[in-house]
Design an enzyme around this catalytic site. Sequence first.
Site, PDB file in Angstrom:
ATOM      1  N   ASP A 182       0.722  -1.120   0.108  1.00  0.00           N
ATOM      2  CA  ASP A 182      -0.154   0.020   0.068  1.00  0.00           C
ATOM      3  C   ASP A 182       0.948   1.250  -0.014  1.00  0.00           C
ATOM      4  OD1 ASP A 182      -2.544   1.308   0.406  1.00  0.00           O
ATOM      5  OD2 ASP A 182      -1.842   2.000   2.265  1.00  0.00           O
TER       6      ASP A 182
ATOM      7  N   GLU B 171       0.944  -0.511  -5.085  1.00  0.00           N
ATOM      8  CA  GLU B 171       0.142   0.167  -5.105  1.00  0.00           C
ATOM      9  C   GLU B 171       0.765   1.638  -5.152  1.00  0.00           C
ATOM     10  OE1 GLU B 171      -3.677   2.705  -3.657  1.00  0.00           O
ATOM     11  OE2 GLU B 171      -1.585   2.558  -2.614  1.00  0.00           O
TER      12      GLU B 171
END
Length: 648
Positions: free
Chosen positions: A285, A327
Amino acid sequence: MSVASNTAPFTHTLLANIAQRMQASINARLTKHLPDLYQTLQALYGDQFSNEQAFATWLAELLQVTGEIIAVRPQPLQELDTARSTDKNWFAKENMLGYCCYIDRFAGDLRGVQQRIPHLQELGVTYLHLLPFLKARAGENDGGFAVADFDAIEPRLGNMADLEELSTALRAAGISLCSDFILNHVADDHPWAIAAKLGDPRYRDYFYHYPDRTIPDNFEKHLGQIFPQVAPGNFSSVPELQEWVWTTFYPYQWDLNYSNPNVFADMAAALLRLANRGVEAFRLDSTAFLWKRTGTKCMNQPEAHQILQALRSLVEIAAPGVLLKAEAIVETAELPAYLGSKDEINLKQECHLAYHSSLMAASWVALTEQDTRLLRHVFAGTPMLPEQSSWLTYVRCHDDIGWNVLRPEASMEAEDVQQRLARVSRFYAGDGSYARGASFQANDPAAVHGTVGMAAALTGFSSAQTTAEKHLARQRLLLLYGLSFCFGGMPLIYMGDELAQTNDEAYQQVPAQAADSRWLHRPVWDEELYGQRHSSSHDAGAVFNALVYMLQQRRQLPQLAAQAARHLLNAKDSAVLAFMRGNPDEALLFLGNFSEHSISLNIAELLVDYDISGQGWVDQLSKLDVDITVTLQAYSQLWLVRKYGNIV
Ligand code: OTU
């Protein structure tokens, strides 16, 4: 002394814990990856230590811990590691299909997910991304993106035994489990943050903290805002510390200080321990934010890439069957580096997969503008994939669609960028359009706001009154998914899209969610829609049947594997996106009409640069032959293959 000979003592440290029967294979991995790991970590952290010896001691500890984790890696996962090392493109093939969902919304808890495996199999899913399920902050926690413990499951979702059981069941069904790994920040009630608040100097240094606003203000001049409305600014005042702490996202998400080598070591070990639970892929993330540098946006810094490269080397040593997925919601030009970068001699491997957020956002722009020019710029700006890597292609996810990543492409036409993207944002908020989404974090009239809403709501299902309007909504949704299936990557279905599920307004009544409109597109699984999935008289069935069929076709087309060539074709009408996949002599042509009009185009003209225009073509989807001049109905797509090719 060469790096390779330098690493001998580390090899020894790591192997000390490893069973005899595994020594040879682990040794081979070390020979291959330890020099890179050493070099990368020395470049990153060498300066932090008083001398070479101190760095070596730190690295030896990291490898000692790594060795202990390898020593207890379950046998089936070791077998997977071995199998995948002989088939390194396994995740880049045309059969790969991802599915993404929140555990509670999809199936209640981890055990519930097991019950839904048949649904995943019916779609042909091979990769299941479960949104954050580790123990989250008490109270508000950004949908689990504020982690309080990397070694525990969020209690309402189950426990570690449930996770292991689920990963095993998924593996048996041919589905790899992907877990989020939130490495940029931890929750303010994570033990490290608590220790920092109590004044423990070791853990204070796990975070960026400042006694006053001088340095934060300096940084702020260059930083963006992720949640300008609910979490303005990038620093939060923490009363217990009487200091300002770096919090890029919500104030309760404390950015980790990766300039501290201990942070890297602890996070790397946490990731490897989770891999031993059967997690086969990690969605890393917010990777763009891992390194801070004064005078910059503190995104995409070279050191952020080095951190990911070092993680990759460790994974190659400890769990080589495991995938890393970046990401990074960043401009197109910044994306490829997350899949590795070339130095003078070789490719520095980084993540196996990366979200292609520009492609996703640009495909929505094309629908709004009924014009593919911006989308074509994104194509042109997407280089060939490095070996053994793949894009992650998608239509929707749990976040808003951010339009600002498209600024470079949006500025290539005459219109003002701001106006152009703001118009797209208003379109999807329903301003004179069929879309029924909303603007994300919209209180600044000067900014271009992201868009929230389920794909079905954005493509017109919610506003459609007539059969004809429903048909168009369906065509739009299938067109976007068709592009995601054919572009060259692993496509991801976002839970609910396969059943044309629309928005969920219920979040407005939930205090912990009301301020964050991304919950609009995080609905609860709808059993009724699921029951309609085979009935083409329902929206759910009409979409489900079509997607399942398209995916069946996709699996038969090796031209659609991620690594197969991709050439943008110059369709005369800019409402049409045309591209070729695979080698010209066995090509697949994707033709997509992003407008509400029907458009005719000449295939020979499209292929002037290739010596293959004399061939007959057939549409793999309808199985119908096409003439040299084809007509594309509103929002329709064709997947053309050669008539005498091996059509199954
Ligand atoms: C990621 O998001 C997650 O996907 C979000 O759900 C989290 O809120 C966030 O990190 C913090 O953990 O920029 O590259 O809607 O696109 O926050 C990281 C805004 C990100 C997200 C953005 C995003």
